[in-house]
Design a protein around this motif. Structure first.
Motif, PDB file in Angstrom:
ATOM      1  N   GLN A  30      18.658 -29.071  -3.401  1.00 49.95           N
ATOM      2  CA  GLN A  30      17.975 -28.746  -4.795  1.00 49.95           C
ATOM      3  C   GLN A  30      16.852 -29.211  -5.062  1.00 49.95           C
ATOM      4  O   GLN A  30      16.592 -30.337  -4.496  1.00 49.95           O
ATOM      5  N   ARG A  31      15.923 -28.760  -5.748  1.00 50.56           N
ATOM      6  CA  ARG A  31      14.610 -29.098  -6.066  1.00 50.56           C
ATOM      7  C   ARG A  31      14.638 -29.195  -7.522  1.00 50.56           C
ATOM      8  O   ARG A  31      14.375 -30.407  -7.906  1.00 50.56           O
ATOM      9  N   PRO A  32      14.763 -28.330  -8.654  1.00 50.58           N
ATOM     10  CA  PRO A  32      14.617 -28.673  -9.941  1.00 50.58           C
ATOM     11  C   PRO A  32      15.603 -29.979 -10.447  1.00 50.58           C
ATOM     12  O   PRO A  32      15.087 -30.949 -11.163  1.00 50.58           O
ATOM     13  N   ASP A  72      16.265 -28.827   2.641  1.00 48.80           N
ATOM     14  CA  ASP A  72      15.030 -27.869   2.331  1.00 48.80           C
ATOM     15  C   ASP A  72      13.835 -28.423   3.203  1.00 48.80           C
ATOM     16  O   ASP A  72      13.922 -29.580   3.532  1.00 48.80           O
ATOM     17  N   PRO A  73      13.023 -27.203   3.347  1.00 48.19           N
ATOM     18  CA  PRO A  73      11.714 -27.845   4.221  1.00 48.19           C
ATOM     19  C   PRO A  73      10.698 -28.453   3.456  1.00 48.19           C
ATOM     20  O   PRO A  73       9.610 -28.885   4.248  1.00 48.19           O
ATOM     21  N   SER A  97      12.732 -22.076  -4.820  1.00 50.25           N
ATOM     22  CA  SER A  97      13.615 -22.597  -6.130  1.00 50.25           C
ATOM     23  C   SER A  97      12.964 -21.996  -7.603  1.00 50.25           C
ATOM     24  O   SER A  97      13.471 -21.790  -8.233  1.00 50.25           O
ATOM     25  N   LEU A  98      11.593 -21.610  -7.040  1.00 56.24           N
ATOM     26  CA  LEU A  98      10.859 -21.086  -8.530  1.00 56.24           C
ATOM     27  C   LEU A  98      11.341 -19.055  -8.283  1.00 56.24           C
ATOM     28  O   LEU A  98      11.299 -18.697  -7.274  1.00 56.24           O
ATOM     29  N   PHE A  99      11.538 -18.750  -9.579  1.00 54.88           N
ATOM     30  CA  PHE A  99      12.117 -17.463  -9.584  1.00 54.88           C
ATOM     31  C   PHE A  99      11.061 -16.772 -10.644  1.00 54.88           C
ATOM     32  O   PHE A  99      10.759 -17.393 -11.458  1.00 54.88           O
ATOM     33  N   SER A 108      14.016 -13.149  -6.738  1.00 55.44           N
ATOM     34  CA  SER A 108      13.971 -14.261  -5.822  1.00 55.44           C
ATOM     35  C   SER A 108      13.169 -13.747  -4.731  1.00 55.44           C
ATOM     36  O   SER A 108      12.737 -12.686  -4.462  1.00 55.44           O
ATOM     37  N   ALA A 109      12.888 -14.879  -3.838  1.00 59.74           N
ATOM     38  CA  ALA A 109      11.706 -14.827  -2.792  1.00 59.74           C
ATOM     39  C   ALA A 109      12.122 -15.924  -1.771  1.00 59.74           C
ATOM     40  O   ALA A 109      12.554 -17.041  -2.061  1.00 59.74           O
TER      41      ALA A 109
END
Length: 344
Positions: A30-32, A72-73, A97-99, A108-109
């Motif tokens: 998880q990032r945010p 996560d990387p 995590s950004l969309f 998503s990407a």
């Protein structure tokens, strides 16, 4: 439909699960949810070393109770690599995590300069993708999301690595509830969850394991409800392959109840994060207090989840999609090397 797992995918499954074939997996990708509180304390920007320090502490405390870690990387892998227990399965995040929010769906990407090939090359046991989705989003976003999942599945098949796919519904402009956080919608519709699972269970997407949210809001969920159980049963039938539950930020008691329903419906374990470690993380920036909370609260909670999983979860290799024998080898003959795909 009966499938036989290819060697690389089967080995990934075996490394992610325990000896009995049950998944007890912890997410620290998880990032945010981690970056945002740290950023708020640092004038709006989260220092890389502060975020990475938290993730490494989560890894160190929780991986002994886990069969696999989702990393996560950006932070967890480069900072925590020395701390990672190589005896555990390694699941690596592919999606950013950004969309891009449109009000009629979310795009998503992949993380920039990151790929299925890089995850395979670094020794990952599975690729994880989260895609926001619901069947009533705009056609343009829907097609883009489907293409994202499809190309991930194709890359995982080409490189013979399991594809672990996470589905989350989300609000659109017409919904009263609006949130951009990685949290469960309290007003979500069961049909949005179930129809999304049914869609991505199609062979075109190449999903090996589903990571699913509850088909009903998890907050305050009570056990023993036949109607709720029927929805979980339907979700398991639609997935038609091994599946695990995500916590979506649910409280500890609620997530345990969700697992009881899921295991009765055939789930093979869990892949959870915030339900396990969020209470302890709330002690940040006092890292000593956070570590103490992980030891005092998170680890015993995981022990209780693991006991429930041992007692009730369905081993992945017993799933009907494999004819009850997912451990069968694709070609147990001297000619195996001739039929095995070229992985260049």
């Amino acid at each position: 439909m009966t499938l036989t797992l290819t060697p690389g995918k089967q080995l990934g499954f075996r490394r992610m699960s325990d000896e009995a074939g049950r998944f007890k997996m912890t997410a620290v990708d998880q990032r945010p949810p981690i970056k945002n509180p740290i950023a708020a304390a640092h004038g709006g920007e989260a220092p890389w070393d502060k975020v990475a320090e938290v993730k490494t502490a989560l890894m160190e405390a929780l991986q002994p109770s886990s069969t696999a870690m989702l990393l996560d990387p950006h932070y967890a892998i480069p900072h925590g690599w020395r701390a990672f227990d190589a005896r555990k399965g390694l699941i690596v995040t592919l999606e950013d995590s950004l969309f891009r929010e449109t009000g009629q769906g979310r795009y998503s990407a992949e993380i920039d300069d990151w790929s299925v090939g890089k995850i395979k090359r670094m020794g990952g046991d599975a690729v994880k993708v989260l895609a926001w989705y619901r069947p009533d989003i705009s056609d343009e976003v829907r097609i883009a999301q489907e293409d994202f999942v499809k190309r991930t599945g194709e890359a995982c098949a080409a490189l013979d690595i399991p594809f672990l796919f996470e589905l989350l519904v989300h609000p659109v402009d017409s919904d009263a509830e609006q949130t951009s956080e990685y949290t469960e919608m309290a007003t979500k519709h069961s049909d949005h969850v179930l129809k999304s699972v049914e869609h991505f269970a199609g062979a075109d997407y190449g999903v090996d394991v589903f990571k699913l949210e509850s088909p009903v809001p998890g907050k305050g969920i009570e056990g023993g409800d036949a109607a709720v159980q029927a929805l979980f049963d339907e979700m398991g039938a639609l997935a038609a392959r091994p599946w695990v539950m995500l916590s979506a930020g649910a409280g500890k008691d609620d997530f345990k109840t969700v697992l009881e329903y899921a295991y009765a419906a055939g789930a093979s374990g869990y892949l959870a994060g915030r339900a396990i470690w969020l209470d302890a993380f709330n002690a940040w920036p006092d890292m000593d207090a956070m570590r103490a909370g992980l030891t005092r609260d998170s680890v015993p909670y995981m022990d209780s989840l693991n006991a429930l999983t041992d007692a009730r979860a369905t081993p992945w290799h017993q799933h009907q999609v494999y004819g009850g024998d997912g451990l069968a080898f694709v070609d147990a003959s001297a000619g195996f090397r001739h039929g095995y795909g070229d992985m260049r």
